[in-house]
Write a protein that holds these residues in place. Structure first.
Motif, PDB file in Angstrom:
ATOM      1  N   ALA A   1       0.830  -1.205   0.000  1.00 37.27           N
ATOM      2  CA  ALA A   1       0.000   0.000   0.000  1.00 37.27           C
ATOM      3  C   ALA A   1       0.866   1.258   0.000  1.00 37.27           C
ATOM      4  N   GLY A   2       1.947   1.241   0.790  1.00 40.65           N
ATOM      5  CA  GLY A   2       2.833   2.405   0.804  1.00 40.65           C
ATOM      6  C   GLY A   2       3.504   2.633  -0.533  1.00 40.65           C
ATOM      7  N   LEU A   3       3.922   1.543  -1.177  1.00 42.71           N
ATOM      8  CA  LEU A   3       4.554   1.667  -2.486  1.00 42.71           C
ATOM      9  C   LEU A   3       3.582   2.220  -3.517  1.00 42.71           C
ATOM     10  N   VAL A   4       2.360   1.674  -3.551  1.00 39.32           N
ATOM     11  CA  VAL A   4       1.359   2.145  -4.512  1.00 39.32           C
ATOM     12  C   VAL A   4       1.031   3.611  -4.247  1.00 39.32           C
ATOM     13  N   PHE A   5       0.904   3.974  -2.975  1.00 38.32           N
ATOM     14  CA  PHE A   5       0.619   5.371  -2.636  1.00 38.32           C
ATOM     15  C   PHE A   5       1.739   6.283  -3.127  1.00 38.32           C
ATOM     16  N   MET A   6       2.980   5.840  -2.965  1.00 35.76           N
ATOM     17  CA  MET A   6       4.120   6.626  -3.421  1.00 35.76           C
ATOM     18  C   MET A   6       4.078   6.809  -4.934  1.00 35.76           C
ATOM     19  N   LEU A   7       3.789   5.735  -5.650  1.00 37.06           N
ATOM     20  CA  LEU A   7       3.717   5.823  -7.107  1.00 37.06           C
ATOM     21  C   LEU A   7       2.607   6.768  -7.549  1.00 37.06           C
ATOM     22  N   CYS A   8       1.502   6.770  -6.835  1.00 37.61           N
ATOM     23  CA  CYS A   8       0.366   7.627  -7.213  1.00 37.61           C
ATOM     24  C   CYS A   8       0.602   9.087  -6.839  1.00 37.61           C
ATOM     25  N   VAL A   9       1.273   9.329  -5.702  1.00 40.58           N
ATOM     26  CA  VAL A   9       1.587  10.699  -5.303  1.00 40.58           C
ATOM     27  C   VAL A   9       2.518  11.352  -6.316  1.00 40.58           C
TER      28      VAL A   9
ATOM     29  N   ALA B   1       8.090  17.431   0.619  1.00 46.41           N
ATOM     30  CA  ALA B   1       7.627  17.105   1.971  1.00 46.41           C
ATOM     31  C   ALA B   1       6.715  15.878   1.946  1.00 46.41           C
ATOM     32  N   LEU B   2       5.848  15.787   0.938  1.00 44.09           N
ATOM     33  CA  LEU B   2       4.952  14.631   0.835  1.00 44.09           C
ATOM     34  C   LEU B   2       5.730  13.341   0.584  1.00 44.09           C
ATOM     35  N   THR B   3       6.648  13.375  -0.374  1.00 45.97           N
ATOM     36  CA  THR B   3       7.412  12.167  -0.679  1.00 45.97           C
ATOM     37  C   THR B   3       8.282  11.755   0.508  1.00 45.97           C
ATOM     38  N   SER B   4       8.802  12.719   1.255  1.00 48.43           N
ATOM     39  CA  SER B   4       9.587  12.387   2.438  1.00 48.43           C
ATOM     40  C   SER B   4       8.729  11.658   3.469  1.00 48.43           C
ATOM     41  N   ALA B   5       7.516  12.156   3.688  1.00 51.95           N
ATOM     42  CA  ALA B   5       6.618  11.511   4.644  1.00 51.95           C
ATOM     43  C   ALA B   5       6.264  10.093   4.201  1.00 51.95           C
ATOM     44  N   VAL B   6       6.021   9.920   2.903  1.00 51.99           N
ATOM     45  CA  VAL B   6       5.665   8.591   2.395  1.00 51.99           C
ATOM     46  C   VAL B   6       6.846   7.631   2.522  1.00 51.99           C
ATOM     47  N   LEU B   7       8.069   8.105   2.238  1.00 48.71           N
ATOM     48  CA  LEU B   7       9.244   7.242   2.353  1.00 48.71           C
ATOM     49  C   LEU B   7       9.473   6.801   3.796  1.00 48.71           C
ATOM     50  N   ILE B   8       9.256   7.711   4.742  1.00 43.64           N
ATOM     51  CA  ILE B   8       9.382   7.336   6.151  1.00 43.64           C
ATOM     52  C   ILE B   8       8.342   6.279   6.503  1.00 43.64           C
ATOM     53  N   ALA B   9       7.101   6.477   6.027  1.00 40.44           N
ATOM     54  CA  ALA B   9       6.059   5.486   6.285  1.00 40.44           C
ATOM     55  C   ALA B   9       6.395   4.145   5.644  1.00 40.44           C
TER      56      ALA B   9
END
Length: 538
Positions: A196-204, A248-256
């Motif tokens: 889910a985190g990977l897919v969210f990152m790809l979509c963001v 900032a968004l991609t940083s938050a997603v990578l941490i998650a």
């Protein structure tokens, strides 16, 4: 095993690679930060709306992809002998290497206002056909790309379950609900968070699909807004602000992602029969087959539509167009240069990590190993459009030049491919060093001779695999070219976007077919050794 001189050379190369990586990412980010003085950080309704929509479409796309992937993976796991199953799983790998523009064109052919589905609905008397533009189109495109990826991840988790689990479940008379709750779900849950985190990152960080299918200002994400602010409005302060929010968004997603992603442990296999108690003829089995068929049609239809539309185009006329061949040569040159840069950089980082891991090192060595280890994640902090925005601001006084923008496009594409290239090279490098290290030392084969006669020949196939994989990714990318492309810099994705924008659908279909053939040919080449499949895994 390495000699002291080889250790020094490996670490020096590692620091050089870290420096190049820092420059490629740090310079454009610094340019964005320097430009933020005039951006204004007050509450901006436009910024809030764009950010909210970026998160909304990414969240909905992720929820749909995972929610559909779980039952589909379960259905595929329950029927390992289903006719065509292995072919379907191979077809599910195609979206991983398909250029987003090609997929968007295929989706328009199937789901567009004049597409196959809407034509059928109109014949049935449906007045309001399916809309491929706006939020619905973006979600459809993201599910097309991410459903196969998530399904393959879930299926790997289910197929790793020991066969004795199913024998015990049969002995205990477990129902389908209990099988899911006690056996399947624990295996899926180990991968669901990371998937889910990977897919969210790809979509963001999705740019091309939103640019083509967004349909207007109401469906604009941060990356598309950055592109519009620079290419159409030339509003650098707004572009800087949008880019910083995106970082900032991609940083938050990578941490998650680092928190959620826990690799599943592979359970031991005892060689028992894989017969499952939750597989029985009747309505449940029929439902599984209907779900598999519907999912297969959803993924295959745009691919087939792209192929048919491309073959129907006037390929003879298209192939005699000088602009097309100029775009092909530019795309291949940029892709080859980006792949070579990415492969060289990955090899330097991998050898540096191996050197540090092999011997007791000082604090500087541990820092080098840590930086080389997170290199792939650092690249994801700044997507191609964000890096391109920083370089665009720096080169604003030299946009008429040709060499500098081309170099920037090559560098951005190389950074984009780096995480995948590292995944191909590092395991092969570790294996080669363990096999050949002591023998080379005992024979006195060291330095350049060892690199030329032993190490590089041992890594020839993985390096070729990484090169082809990186070249395919670069060949189909639009992110960097979108900012610097124009009359002087024309690539295949840029030319395809121009044809689609001018409603020359037939020409666009022909170009899409050519681009797809080139990219899929390179992906097939990278997949021959099996390392390409490893690179495609998250």
């Amino acid at each position: 095993m390495l000699t002291p001189a080889e250790h020094r050379a490996a670490r020096l190369g590692g620091w050089f690679g870290i420096g190049l990586l820092a420059a490629a990412i740090g310079i454009p980010v610094a340019a964005l930060l320097a430009g933020s003085t005039g951006a204004g950080f007050g509450v901006d309704p436009y910024l809030l709306r764009i950010t909210r929509f970026t998160l909304l479409q990414a969240g909905l796309s992720t929820a749909l992809s995972i929610a559909l992937a779980i039952p589909l993976a379960r259905a595929l796991a329950r029927h390992p002998a289903l006719p065509g199953r292995s072919l379907l799983l191979r077809l599910f790998a195609i979206p991983l290497g398909l250029p987003p523009l090609v997929a968007a064109l295929g989706l328009i052919v199937v789901w567009g206002r004049q597409g196959i589905v809407n034509a059928g609905l109109l014949r049935l008397g449906v007045d309001q056909p399916v809309s491929i533009y706006g939020l619905s189109g973006i979600l459809m495109a993201h599910v097309f790309f991410n459903l196969p990826l998530a399904t393959r991840l879930m299926l790997m988790g289910l197929e790793r379950l020991p066969a004795e689990y199913w024998k015990n479940a049969a002995i205990l008379g477990m129902t389908r609900a209990n099988v899911f709750r006690l056996i399947e779900w624990p295996a899926i849950a180990q991968l669901a968070g990371g998937a889910a985190g990977l897919v969210f990152m790809l979509c963001v960080t999705s740019f091309t699909l939103v640019l083509v299918l967004g349909g207007g200002p109401a469906a604009t994400t941060l990356e598309v807004a950055i592109y519009q602010a620079l290419r159409f409005d030339f509003d650098p302060p707004r572009a800087v602000l949008l880019a910083l929010v995106q970082i900032a968004l991609t940083s938050a997603v990578l941490i998650a992602l680092r928190v959620l992603k826990s690799p599943a442990e592979e359970a031991p296999q005892l060689g028992l029969s894989p017969a499952r108690p939750d597989v029985a003829p009747g309505l449940p089995a029929l439902a599984d087959r209907v779900l598999i068929l519907a999912s297969a049609l959803f993924v295959i239809a745009p691919l087939a539509a792209t192929l048919v539309a491309g073959l129907r185009a006037d390929l003879v006329r298209i192939l005699t167009d000088a602009l097309l061949w100029r775009a092909i040569l530019t795309s291949l040159a940029v892709a080859a240069a980006a792949a070579a840069t990415s492969t060289m950089l990955a090899l330097l980082l991998v050898r540096a990590r191996h050197s540090v891991a092999e011997s007791q090192t000082a604090f500087a060595g541990r820092i080098l190993s840590w930086l080389a280890g997170i290199a792939g994640s650092l690249v994801l902090l700044a997507p191609p459009v964000v890096m391109g925005a920083g370089w665009f601001l720096l080169l604003s006084g030299a946009t008429r030049a040709l060499a500098l923008p081309l170099m920037i496009i090559v560098l951005i594409n190389a950074m984009m491919a780096l995480p995948f290239v590292i995944r191909v090279i590092e395991p092969a490098h570790r294996t080669a060093m363990s096999r050949n290290g002591r023998l080379c030392l005992s024979l006195g084969v060291t330095g350049i001779n060892r690199l030329r006669r032993v190490d590089l020949p041992a890594l020839a196939r993985p390096l070729a695999t990484a090169f082809a994989f990186a070249m395919a990714l670069s060949l189909g990318d639009l992110g960097a070219v979108a900012l610097f492309g124009g009359d002087r810099i024309v690539t295949l994705p840029w030319l395809l976007l121009q044809k689609m924008g001018s409603y020359r659908t037939a020409d666009a279909a022909g170009i899409a077919l050519i681009l797809a053939v080139l990219c899929m040919g390179l992906m097939a080449l990278s997949d021959r050794t099996g390392a390409g499949r490893e690179a495609a895994r998250p």
